[in-house]
Design a protein around this motif. Structure first.
Motif, short mmCIF file in Angstrom:
data_model
loop_
_atom_site.label_atom_id
_atom_site.label_comp_id
_atom_site.label_asym_id
_atom_site.label_seq_id
_atom_site.Cartn_x
_atom_site.Cartn_y
_atom_site.Cartn_z
N PRO A 141 27.73 20.68 24.82
CA PRO A 141 27.74 20.92 23.21
C PRO A 141 28.58 20.05 22.64
O PRO A 141 29.71 19.91 22.74
N ARG A 142 27.90 19.37 21.58
CA ARG A 142 28.47 18.34 20.86
C ARG A 142 29.99 19.13 19.80
O ARG A 142 30.71 18.39 19.66
N GLU A 143 29.28 20.49 19.52
CA GLU A 143 30.69 20.99 18.61
C GLU A 143 31.57 21.25 19.20
O GLU A 143 32.84 21.08 19.09
N GLU A 144 31.88 21.63 20.77
CA GLU A 144 32.71 21.76 21.68
C GLU A 144 33.45 20.45 21.89
O GLU A 144 34.55 20.28 21.80
N ILE A 145 32.90 19.33 22.07
CA ILE A 145 33.27 17.88 22.10
C ILE A 145 34.09 17.72 21.05
O ILE A 145 35.22 17.24 21.00
N LYS A 146 33.59 17.93 19.68
CA LYS A 146 34.24 17.80 18.71
C LYS A 146 35.63 18.49 18.45
O LYS A 146 36.73 18.02 18.06
N ARG A 147 35.50 19.62 19.23
CA ARG A 147 37.08 20.36 19.06
C ARG A 147 37.88 19.59 19.74
O ARG A 147 39.34 19.70 19.76
N TYR A 148 37.61 19.32 20.97
CA TYR A 148 38.49 18.52 21.86
C TYR A 148 39.01 17.11 21.41
O TYR A 148 40.10 16.81 21.61
N VAL A 149 38.19 16.50 20.72
CA VAL A 149 38.38 15.25 20.06
C VAL A 149 39.65 15.54 18.94
O VAL A 149 40.58 14.85 19.01
N ARG A 150 39.39 16.66 18.23
CA ARG A 150 40.42 16.91 17.10
C ARG A 150 41.86 17.40 17.81
O ARG A 150 42.90 16.80 17.46
N SER A 151 41.68 17.73 19.04
CA SER A 151 42.99 18.27 19.64
C SER A 151 43.48 17.05 20.46
O SER A 151 44.89 17.05 20.18
N SER A 152 42.95 16.19 20.82
CA SER A 152 43.58 15.05 21.35
C SER A 152 43.95 14.07 20.33
O SER A 152 45.00 13.43 20.59
N ALA A 153 43.41 13.99 19.31
CA ALA A 153 43.77 13.08 18.34
C ALA A 153 45.27 13.66 17.55
O ALA A 153 46.01 12.85 16.93
N GLY A 154 45.66 14.72 17.73
CA GLY A 154 46.85 15.10 17.31
C GLY A 154 47.60 14.74 18.20
O GLY A 154 49.10 14.77 17.97
N THR A 155 47.73 14.02 19.63
CA THR A 155 49.00 13.43 20.49
C THR A 155 49.17 12.18 19.63
O THR A 155 48.21 11.23 19.23
N PRO A 156 50.50 11.93 19.35
CA PRO A 156 50.95 10.76 18.82
C PRO A 156 50.48 9.43 19.56
O PRO A 156 50.18 9.30 20.44
N ARG A 157 50.11 8.53 18.84
CA ARG A 157 49.79 7.20 19.13
C ARG A 157 50.66 6.66 20.06
O ARG A 157 50.06 6.16 21.24
N GLU A 158 51.86 6.68 20.03
CA GLU A 158 52.73 5.98 20.75
C GLU A 158 52.87 6.66 22.10
O GLU A 158 52.90 5.97 23.16
N VAL A 159 52.59 7.92 22.08
CA VAL A 159 52.72 8.75 23.44
C VAL A 159 51.23 8.36 24.22
O VAL A 159 51.30 8.10 25.49
N VAL A 160 50.17 8.13 23.53
CA VAL A 160 48.67 7.88 24.00
C VAL A 160 49.07 6.54 24.68
O VAL A 160 48.46 6.22 25.79
N MET A 161 49.41 5.51 23.79
CA MET A 161 49.31 4.35 24.53
C MET A 161 50.32 4.03 25.43
O MET A 161 50.10 3.03 26.43
N THR A 162 51.59 4.46 25.29
CA THR A 162 52.52 4.20 26.19
C THR A 162 52.17 4.99 27.73
O THR A 162 52.19 4.32 28.57
N LEU A 163 51.49 6.10 27.78
CA LEU A 163 51.13 6.77 28.92
C LEU A 163 49.81 6.12 29.59
O LEU A 163 49.78 6.09 30.64
N TYR A 164 49.21 5.48 28.53
CA TYR A 164 48.00 4.49 29.25
C TYR A 164 48.53 3.45 30.06
O TYR A 164 47.93 3.11 31.00
N GLY A 165 49.70 2.85 29.63
CA GLY A 165 50.21 1.80 30.33
C GLY A 165 50.89 2.50 31.77
O GLY A 165 50.65 1.57 32.87
N ALA A 166 51.34 3.54 31.72
CA ALA A 166 51.69 4.28 33.11
C ALA A 166 50.75 4.44 33.62
O ALA A 166 50.76 4.33 35.09
#
Length: 260
Positions: free
Chosen positions: A160-185
């Motif tokens: 369901p598209r609406e459910e995906i949007k909900r998880y997108v909003r939740s994930s977007a709340g993770t700070p960019r620095e955390v997201v990109m640093t852990l991508y490197g990890a």
């Protein structure tokens, strides 16, 4: 919610279920840009009869702290929580990056892990061509678009598209620095040549339609495990929420059969 201060981060966690329940505690570890609520279905099921622990990793959900550069640092956070809760032995259940953390803990402290469940996870970070191109352009697109594209790819077609949007909003709340640093990890994570050292009984559960971490990569990893079971489910990368009942049942069978 209770919190534990660990090396400059306030880690939020839940500790539920009977202390004298069936078997050792179950410890659930979420993945990149997610939070502990990815496990709501599983926790509700198991907490009726055994102790269940889950946490928000540093920089995720309701936990503070900056990003770290290695999976080992996240593993130390989990171990600190287990020490705080006086849990000497447990079942580790990790989704995606959480599975990387679980493998790291099991390799370093096998005596603390009775069994392990790896959900949509691998031992060597190798991206598909499409995911690699997406990550390579991550600095060229707006952060929210980058997160949205990653999350949308994580679900199987038809979710369901609406459910995906909900998880997108939740994930977007993770700070960019955390997201990109852990991508490197995650990019640096590689224990594929060591999985033969893991004698801990392990269940590997993967989505057939996972294009984030393709199932063939998991099967390559599974060959190296001395004591492993494999379960393929008709889903994408986000098994805990795409097929919660099926995943819960697979975990339940594994921990119950092994305890018998």
């Amino acid at each position: 919610m209770p919190q534990l201060e660990v090396e400059g981060a306030a880690l939020t966690y839940d500790d539920e279920g009977p202390r004298d329940g069936d078997g050792v505690p179950l410890v659930f570890i979420h993945g990149w840009t997610a939070d502990r609520h990815r496990w709501d279905h599983q926790v509700a099921h198991f907490a009726e009869r055994r102790r269940v622990v889950r946490l928000d990793l540093r920089g995720h959900g309701e936990s503070g702290g900056a990003g770290v550069r290695t999976i080992e640092e996240l593993a130390r956070d989990v171990l600190a929580l287990l020490d705080h809760l006086k849990i000497e032995r447990c079942v580790l259940i990790g989704h995606s990056m959480g599975g990387m953390i679980s493998q790291t803990i099991t390799l370093a402290h096998p005596e603390r892990v009775e069994r392990m469940v790896l959900v949509s996870s691998i031992s060597r970070m190798t991206y598909s061509r499409g995911r690699g191109l997406l990550m390579a352009t991550s600095t060229l697109v707006p952060f929210k678009l980058f997160v949205a594209t990653n999350i949308q790819r994580a679900f199987a077609p038809g979710y369901p598209r609406e459910e995906i949007k909900r998880y997108v909003r939740s994930s977007a709340g993770t700070p960019r620095e955390v997201v990109m640093t852990l991508y490197g990890a995650m990019r640096a994570f590689d224990v594929l040549d060591r999985v033969g050292e893991i004698g801990t009984p392990t269940l590997l559960v993967h989505g057939f339609h996972d294009i984030q971490l393709p199932v063939k990569q998991m099967l390559r990893m599974a060959k190296g495990y001395p004591d492993a079971e494999v379960r393929i489910i008709d889903a994408g990368h986000e098994l805990p929420v795409e097929k919660p009942a099926e995943l819960t049942a697979a975990i339940d069978r594994f921990v119950t059969d092994r305890a018998a």
